[in-house]
Motif scaffolding. Sequence first.
Motif, PDB file in Angstrom:
ATOM      1  N   ASP A 344       0.852  -1.185   0.000  1.00 57.53           N
ATOM      2  CA  ASP A 344       0.000   0.000   0.000  1.00 57.53           C
ATOM      3  C   ASP A 344       0.891   1.240   0.000  1.00 57.53           C
ATOM      4  N   VAL A 345       0.865   2.017  -1.083  1.00 60.63           N
ATOM      5  CA  VAL A 345       1.752   3.166  -1.209  1.00 60.63           C
ATOM      6  C   VAL A 345       1.188   4.411  -0.533  1.00 60.63           C
ATOM      7  N   ARG A 346      -0.020   4.338  -0.028  1.00 55.84           N
ATOM      8  CA  ARG A 346      -0.579   5.507   0.638  1.00 55.84           C
ATOM      9  C   ARG A 346       0.123   5.723   1.977  1.00 55.84           C
ATOM     10  N   PRO A 347       0.330   6.987   2.372  1.00 54.60           N
ATOM     11  CA  PRO A 347       0.951   7.242   3.669  1.00 54.60           C
ATOM     12  C   PRO A 347       0.021   6.809   4.797  1.00 54.60           C
ATOM     13  N   GLU A 348       0.619   6.631   5.975  1.00 57.60           N
ATOM     14  CA  GLU A 348      -0.176   6.240   7.135  1.00 57.60           C
ATOM     15  C   GLU A 348      -1.216   7.317   7.442  1.00 57.60           C
ATOM     16  N   ALA A 349      -2.420   6.895   7.751  1.00 60.72           N
ATOM     17  CA  ALA A 349      -3.481   7.841   8.085  1.00 60.72           C
ATOM     18  C   ALA A 349      -3.190   8.487   9.438  1.00 60.72           C
ATOM     19  N   ASP A 350      -3.794   9.664   9.647  1.00 57.67           N
ATOM     20  CA  ASP A 350      -3.614  10.354  10.924  1.00 57.67           C
ATOM     21  C   ASP A 350      -4.485   9.676  11.975  1.00 57.67           C
ATOM     22  N   SER A 351      -3.917   8.684  12.651  1.00 63.97           N
ATOM     23  CA  SER A 351      -4.683   7.991  13.685  1.00 63.97           C
ATOM     24  C   SER A 351      -4.915   8.879  14.897  1.00 63.97           C
ATOM     25  N   ILE A 352      -4.028   9.855  15.102  1.00 68.04           N
ATOM     26  CA  ILE A 352      -4.178  10.828  16.192  1.00 68.04           C
ATOM     27  C   ILE A 352      -3.956  12.219  15.607  1.00 68.04           C
ATOM     28  N   LYS A 353      -4.907  13.130  15.792  1.00 72.39           N
ATOM     29  CA  LYS A 353      -4.797  14.497  15.276  1.00 72.39           C
ATOM     30  C   LYS A 353      -4.058  15.355  16.301  1.00 72.39           C
ATOM     31  N   PHE A 354      -2.769  15.559  16.075  1.00 71.95           N
ATOM     32  CA  PHE A 354      -1.962  16.291  17.052  1.00 71.95           C
ATOM     33  C   PHE A 354      -2.226  17.799  17.010  1.00 71.95           C
ATOM     34  N   SER A 355      -2.733  18.288  15.883  1.00 75.10           N
ATOM     35  CA  SER A 355      -3.058  19.713  15.830  1.00 75.10           C
ATOM     36  C   SER A 355      -4.144  20.052  16.841  1.00 75.10           C
TER      37      SER A 355
END
Length: 698
Positions: A344-355
Amino acid sequence: MQQAWVQIGWLLLVLLAVVGLPKLQVQPSIQAYFSKDDPQVIALERFQQQYTAAPNLLLLLTSDVSWRGSSQQKSLKDFIEQLGQLSGVDAVSPYTLLALEQALPPNIAKQFVSEDSLNISLGLNISPEIAAQASALKQLFEHLDSRFDVFSKTVGFSYRYGGELALSRQYLAVLRHDLSWFAPALLLSFALLFSWVIRQPRWLLGMASCALISLLITLGLSAWMSLKLAAISAFLPLVLVSLAMAYSSHLYFAWRRLLRTKANQLPLSSAQAMHLALESKLLPLFWGALTTALGFLLLYLSPSPPIADFGLMVAMAVVINAVACYSILPLWVKGIDVTSTTIDVRPEADSIKFSGLIKARKSLLILVFGLSVVAVMSVKNLRFDDDSLGYFPDDNPFSQSRNLVQQQFLGMHSLRYLLLEKDQSQRSFADVSALESLLGFLNKQPEVRQLTSRNDWLDWLEQDPSAKAKVFALQQADVEWLKQEQLLTVWLQPLTSRQLIAFEQRVADWAGSQQINLSPAYSNNLLFAKFSQANGQAMLLSFAAALLLVALVVLLLRRSVYLMVLALLANGLPLLWVFALWQWSGQHLSLGSAVVMGMMLGIIVDDSLHILLNVHPARSVANLQQGMNDIIPALLLTSGALVIGFSLGALSDFLPIQQMSLLSSLSLVIALVFDLLLLPLCLPLRDTSPSLSIGESI
């Protein structure tokens, strides 16, 4: 050629381990938890040699008819003669027969015959050589069972085993039970977890082979080093395999990430991706393995040989597994055909929104500060306490025999004292008034169930002139004992370790204030109580040393006092919270919970090091987000594997392992929350704007 030498080296190590495995010793006796060089252990041994050791095995016989009947007594005498002929039985106490013949004062007879005469306690002194060997002890109980089968055909009764060796027998049973349950449970849970996440057969086989080889070599080397397994060692496979699988998981995620990021560039082979993964993870994995190994080595501060051996075994396994991951694992991974593997070439999803978390950072930190203050106040009330006789569930055979002894006889808690003249070299009788004063004080203590002193024996001899001849005929050594210093036995209500130590100190303080020359109290239970307290203090020292180790490692790697303090808080506060919860639930620091304090810091610091070495310095929120996205899957899997592996200890029937399992799992969960949510928020950022792109300069 280099790979061939690596394989040969590992093969030789495995062969060495296999040859050593039969030499691995299992120590069943509770005496194994005490150091032979401990002054209190030496003093107790000398006392027992001089004044006859208390029986280390009790045979508890329950009949529907009175044991005082002539036919019952005749059968019992024949049975006792047979017991005395068994190999390993040094002596059979004659006092049960004396009590049945009503040749003892009632208060002394209670030790051996219940008031209704339906229960009797027969004491055996088993050879220390038998008591210290698992196979010999098992064989002894098999012989006893066969004798009971024959005896029960003559006299209808039921029997139980009590005393020290019955406890040792249950330790062995725990070890067998736990290992038989832990292995399949660990295999099933890890097969489901890792197959669901990794889905690469060669990776799974490689990780499993590293873990099993590390376990095998560790046990084999332990045998060559004369390290011993005890009941608490049943937790060992869970710890070793969980740590090994978690360690190698970091390499898998690094390998997968490299294949993803290079998917649109020059194609990488599996071997090339593995080589780059090993390079990128060298620092965090090296320091993670080092801190974990040193953390477990700090268990060597424990005064208990089995706990010290446990720490050394885990430390060896961590080092062996680290080397295996860098030498054996690549041999498995290089055979993976990445061209036929879907990446899977997609980047890792934002499992935690640090913003969003950064916006709420102040509130979160205030909440953490408040909870930590409450936790500190709670931990201040945490006390050392334990009960070596309460380690098993109520339906356990030892628990049932313990209850029988406490209900029908004088119980299993006793202290023995010597009352001497001030001039101990004269070895003369103690002053009668001092003895009477001491007996009066002890009888007023609520913990005291009954007292047995030389006065009881003298009264009996005065009332029955033939009694001395009976005792002399049965056991001459005890007649000699009557001619020596004043021996006093204090039978107590069931007490915890803390209560027992407090009682002993109260008696010693009173005797000192009255200028009565009273010896220290002698008792295996008291010895264990003091050991438990000393072990708890040693684990506190181990925890402090581990904190210092974490501080030095972070300071060395990051050259920042702020990050050093941050790492200390991120790893120290989870344990503080866990033990605060432990205190709130009404628990104490015992054998199992104290060991967690000593060993867990070396484990949970691993995730913090991965964040500090892979994410920091972060230039922006976006930079922080991507850095955390890269390692969150690995942290979730490794922590999940450790939580599952450690939580399987709940299947044990042994309370210290259950406590180690619960506290370790809680520590891992809370530490993961700190590492994923709080540690990143405290990392210094040049720009907290979420819109700053990763490619922008600082």
